[in-house]
Design an enzyme around this catalytic site. Structure first.
Site, PDB file in Angstrom:
ATOM      1  N   GLY A   1      91.868  58.938  18.913  1.00 62.10           N
ATOM      2  CA  GLY A   1      91.250  60.258  18.998  1.00 62.10           C
ATOM      3  C   GLY A   1      92.216  61.292  19.537  1.00 62.10           C
ATOM      4  O   GLY A   1      93.253  60.945  20.134  1.00 62.10           O
ATOM      5  N   ALA A   2      91.880  62.561  19.287  1.00 67.43           N
ATOM      6  CA  ALA A   2      92.760  63.647  19.746  1.00 67.43           C
ATOM      7  C   ALA A   2      91.931  64.842  20.200  1.00 67.43           C
ATOM      8  O   ALA A   2      92.368  65.986  20.114  1.00 67.43           O
ATOM      9  CB  ALA A   2      93.716  64.044  18.628  1.00 67.43           C
TER      10      ALA A   2
ATOM     11  N   LYS B   1      84.416  73.558  27.092  1.00 66.00           N
ATOM     12  CA  LYS B   1      85.366  73.062  28.095  1.00 66.00           C
ATOM     13  C   LYS B   1      86.700  73.815  28.107  1.00 66.00           C
ATOM     14  O   LYS B   1      87.308  73.973  29.163  1.00 66.00           O
ATOM     15  CB  LYS B   1      85.638  71.571  27.868  1.00 66.00           C
ATOM     16  CG  LYS B   1      84.531  70.657  28.364  1.00 66.00           C
ATOM     17  CD  LYS B   1      84.951  69.197  28.160  1.00 66.00           C
ATOM     18  CE  LYS B   1      83.987  68.248  28.827  1.00 66.00           C
ATOM     19  NZ  LYS B   1      84.432  66.850  28.738  1.00 66.00           N
TER      20      LYS B   1
ATOM     21  N   GLY C   1      89.139  66.515  23.337  1.00 66.43           N
ATOM     22  CA  GLY C   1      89.273  66.845  24.755  1.00 66.43           C
ATOM     23  C   GLY C   1      89.393  65.603  25.624  1.00 66.43           C
ATOM     24  O   GLY C   1      90.241  65.546  26.529  1.00 66.43           O
TER      25      GLY C   1
ATOM     26  N   TYR D   1      79.250  55.837  25.376  1.00 71.45           N
ATOM     27  CA  TYR D   1      78.254  54.972  26.021  1.00 71.45           C
ATOM     28  C   TYR D   1      76.905  55.276  25.382  1.00 71.45           C
ATOM     29  O   TYR D   1      76.710  56.357  24.811  1.00 71.45           O
ATOM     30  CB  TYR D   1      78.197  55.238  27.533  1.00 71.45           C
ATOM     31  CG  TYR D   1      78.088  56.704  27.852  1.00 71.45           C
ATOM     32  CD1 TYR D   1      76.866  57.349  27.878  1.00 71.45           C
ATOM     33  CD2 TYR D   1      79.232  57.474  28.058  1.00 71.45           C
ATOM     34  CE1 TYR D   1      76.773  58.703  28.111  1.00 71.45           C
ATOM     35  CE2 TYR D   1      79.152  58.824  28.299  1.00 71.45           C
ATOM     36  CZ  TYR D   1      77.919  59.430  28.324  1.00 71.45           C
ATOM     37  OH  TYR D   1      77.843  60.772  28.542  1.00 71.45           O
TER      38      TYR D   1
ATOM     39  N   SER E   1      71.846  65.201  27.872  1.00 71.05           N
ATOM     40  CA  SER E   1      72.751  64.871  28.980  1.00 71.05           C
ATOM     41  C   SER E   1      72.077  64.013  30.047  1.00 71.05           C
ATOM     42  O   SER E   1      70.906  64.181  30.363  1.00 71.05           O
ATOM     43  CB  SER E   1      73.245  66.153  29.638  1.00 71.05           C
ATOM     44  OG  SER E   1      73.972  65.828  30.801  1.00 71.05           O
TER      45      SER E   1
HETATM   46  P1  NDP Z   1      85.849  66.138  20.791  1.00 70.91           P
HETATM   47  O1  NDP Z   1      84.850  66.707  19.868  1.00 70.91           O
HETATM   48  O2  NDP Z   1      86.784  67.043  21.528  1.00 70.91           O
HETATM   49  O3  NDP Z   1      86.761  65.084  19.990  1.00 70.91           O
HETATM   50  C1  NDP Z   1      86.178  64.191  19.093  1.00 70.91           C
HETATM   51  C2  NDP Z   1      87.231  63.237  18.574  1.00 70.91           C
HETATM   52  O4  NDP Z   1      86.580  62.292  17.709  1.00 70.91           O
HETATM   53  C3  NDP Z   1      88.339  63.877  17.769  1.00 70.91           C
HETATM   54  O5  NDP Z   1      89.545  63.205  18.015  1.00 70.91           O
HETATM   55  C4  NDP Z   1      87.912  63.618  16.327  1.00 70.91           C
HETATM   56  O6  NDP Z   1      89.003  63.482  15.454  1.00 70.91           O
HETATM   57  C5  NDP Z   1      87.279  62.269  16.456  1.00 70.91           C
HETATM   58  N1  NDP Z   1      86.320  62.020  15.387  1.00 70.91           N
HETATM   59  C6  NDP Z   1      85.141  62.649  15.160  1.00 70.91           C
HETATM   60  N2  NDP Z   1      84.537  62.126  14.073  1.00 70.91           N
HETATM   61  C7  NDP Z   1      85.373  61.148  13.606  1.00 70.91           C
HETATM   62  C8  NDP Z   1      85.322  60.247  12.495  1.00 70.91           C
HETATM   63  N3  NDP Z   1      84.281  60.261  11.644  1.00 70.91           N
HETATM   64  N4  NDP Z   1      86.349  59.386  12.321  1.00 70.91           N
HETATM   65  C9  NDP Z   1      87.402  59.364  13.156  1.00 70.91           C
HETATM   66  N5  NDP Z   1      87.514  60.204  14.217  1.00 70.91           N
HETATM   67  C10 NDP Z   1      86.509  61.081  14.432  1.00 70.91           C
HETATM   68  O7  NDP Z   1      85.024  65.225  21.814  1.00 70.91           O
HETATM   69  P2  NDP Z   1      85.501  64.686  23.243  1.00 70.91           P
HETATM   70  O8  NDP Z   1      86.944  64.355  23.155  1.00 70.91           O
HETATM   71  O9  NDP Z   1      85.052  65.571  24.312  1.00 70.91           O
HETATM   72  O10 NDP Z   1      84.640  63.344  23.374  1.00 70.91           O
HETATM   73  C11 NDP Z   1      84.923  62.190  22.586  1.00 70.91           C
HETATM   74  C12 NDP Z   1      83.992  61.071  23.013  1.00 70.91           C
HETATM   75  O11 NDP Z   1      84.266  60.692  24.355  1.00 70.91           O
HETATM   76  C13 NDP Z   1      82.519  61.481  22.960  1.00 70.91           C
HETATM   77  O12 NDP Z   1      81.790  60.454  22.370  1.00 70.91           O
HETATM   78  C14 NDP Z   1      82.096  61.597  24.416  1.00 70.91           C
HETATM   79  O13 NDP Z   1      80.782  61.170  24.629  1.00 70.91           O
HETATM   80  C15 NDP Z   1      83.055  60.622  25.094  1.00 70.91           C
HETATM   81  N6  NDP Z   1      83.317  61.055  26.468  1.00 70.91           N
HETATM   82  C16 NDP Z   1      82.955  60.197  27.471  1.00 70.91           C
HETATM   83  C17 NDP Z   1      83.167  60.550  28.771  1.00 70.91           C
HETATM   84  C18 NDP Z   1      82.760  59.602  29.833  1.00 70.91           C
HETATM   85  O14 NDP Z   1      82.690  60.005  31.002  1.00 70.91           O
HETATM   86  N7  NDP Z   1      82.517  58.350  29.511  1.00 70.91           N
HETATM   87  C19 NDP Z   1      83.771  61.839  29.158  1.00 70.91           C
HETATM   88  C20 NDP Z   1      84.137  62.668  28.015  1.00 70.91           C
HETATM   89  C21 NDP Z   1      83.895  62.276  26.723  1.00 70.91           C
HETATM   90  P3  NDP Z   1      89.550  64.663  14.475  1.00 70.91           P
HETATM   91  O15 NDP Z   1      90.657  65.339  15.250  1.00 70.91           O
HETATM   92  O16 NDP Z   1      90.052  63.880  13.323  1.00 70.91           O
HETATM   93  O17 NDP Z   1      88.388  65.550  14.171  1.00 70.91           O
END
Ligand code: NDP
Length: 296
Positions: free
Chosen positions: A132-133, A71, A135, A230, A20
């Site tokens: 994506g779907a 979360k 958090g 990022y 982090s």
């Molecule tokens: P989650 O684990 O809750 O969600 C991950 C998502 O990625 C799901 O929709 C999942 O889809 C999808 N996914 C994972 N692997 C694959 C793959 N191989 N192909 C396609 N889709 C995939 O994570 P978060 O939502 O919390 O975070 C997502 C991203 O956003 C992270 O990289 C995080 O670093 C970034 N983020 C950035 C923030 C910022 O301040 N810039 C704040 C919060 C998050 P499925 O439903 O199909 O599994």
């Protein structure tokens, strides 16, 4: 015993937390703002959330950030929830008060605060795409609906997860048309015409070897491509978008803005944005390959 006032304690709970950037961001902010506080990492495995949080509270912590995988589950430990956390169904910032813990979500507001500085076109009455779907995607969905998007297309590799997320958000926004599609080039191409914004909220791009979630060239020319991920350099999705002539940004501005909101909540004063931005730039430069890191 020293007569020095005791440092206030803040920190991040999650698992893992070691990659982090939050300690770098907040310790730089405390220093720049002259606040006598320290920000630490508190790894808590999923099966020890309750005990782990109890132990941290016993240390006298004043505020916490929350990252994966806690979360949503941490909501059960809150005495009260701010509207932001209720809307998104997730807590990423906790204010520890005399009456108990109050949960907030600053991802949503952080995203909204980042749009102006990044030059993202107005969303009101427009079509937007969310990849994506998870958090983060849910926070973005609520934001786009609040900002008055007329149509939001959610593209995910599993339709069920996307459907579950949309069914939680859509009832609050009857004027917004939600569409769910598979995250694949053909489907995106079908729904992309007219989109002014594409938010990449999957975790793809955390590792340099990840495939692109979709081909950016399928999006209309004026579409702004916003990747929430990022890393040490711009993500492959952002690089590919920029090479194709699109305006695009990675997730650093949102990271800064969600941290700034947490700072305001804890200290009721304006955060030192420049110091926090510099800390992000330094931390990004020093970052090891983020194999398992996802935290904001
Ligand atoms: P989650 O684990 O809750 O969600 C991950 C998502 O990625 C799901 O929709 C999942 O889809 C999808 N996914 C994972 N692997 C694959 C793959 N191989 N192909 C396609 N889709 C995939 O994570 P978060 O939502 O919390 O975070 C997502 C991203 O956003 C992270 O990289 C995080 O670093 C970034 N983020 C950035 C923030 C910022 O301040 N810039 C704040 C919060 C998050 P499925 O439903 O199909 O599994």
């Amino acid at each position: 015993m020293s007569g020095e006032p005791r440092k206030a304690r803040y920190g991040l709970i999650g698992y893992p937390v070691s990659h982090s950037m939050s300690p770098a961001i907040f310790n730089a902010a405390f220093c720049a703002a002259g606040i006598n506080a320290v920000y630490e990492l508190y790894p808590i495995p999923p099966d020890r959330l309750d005990e782990g949080v109890g132990e941290i509270l016993d240390k006298g912590v004043s505020g916490l950030n929350v990252t994966l995988p806690h979360k949503a589950r941490v909501i059960g430990l809150m005495k009260d929830l701010d509207k932001s956390a209720r809307l998104v169904g997730a807590v990423n910032t906790i204010d520890v008060t005399g009456q108990g813990m109050v949960g907030y979500n600053t991802d949503m507001g952080g995203f909204e605060d980042s749009l102006g500085p990044l030059g993202v076109p107005g969303i009101s009455g427009a079509r937007a795409l969310v990849l994506g779907a998870g958090g983060a995607a849910r926070a973005i969905l609520v934001s786009l609906a609040r900002l008055g998007a007329s149509e939001i297309i959610v593209a995910n590799r599993f339709i069920k997860e996307a459907g579950d997320m949309v069914s939680l958000v859509a009832p609050g926004y009857p004027d917004v048309r939600f569409e769910i599609i598979l995250l694949e080039n053909r489907e995106v191409e079908r729904m992309a015409p007219g989109a002014v914004l594409c938010v990449q909220a999957t975790s793809l791009g955390l590792n340099e070897t990840d495939p692109l979630p979709m081909e950016p060239a399928l999006l209309p020319g004026g579409c702004f491509i916003y990747d929430l991920v990022y890393g040490t350099s711009q993500t492959a999705f952002v690089r590919s978008a920029k090479a194709g002539g699109y305006r695009a940004a990675d997730g650093k501005e949102m990271l800064l803005r969600q941290a700034a909101r947490a700072f305001r909540l804890w200290f009721q004063t304006e955060p030192p944005l420049d110091a926090m931005r510099n800390a992000i730039d330094r931390a990004v430069g020093n970052r090891k390959p983020p194999e398992t890191s996802r935290q904001g």
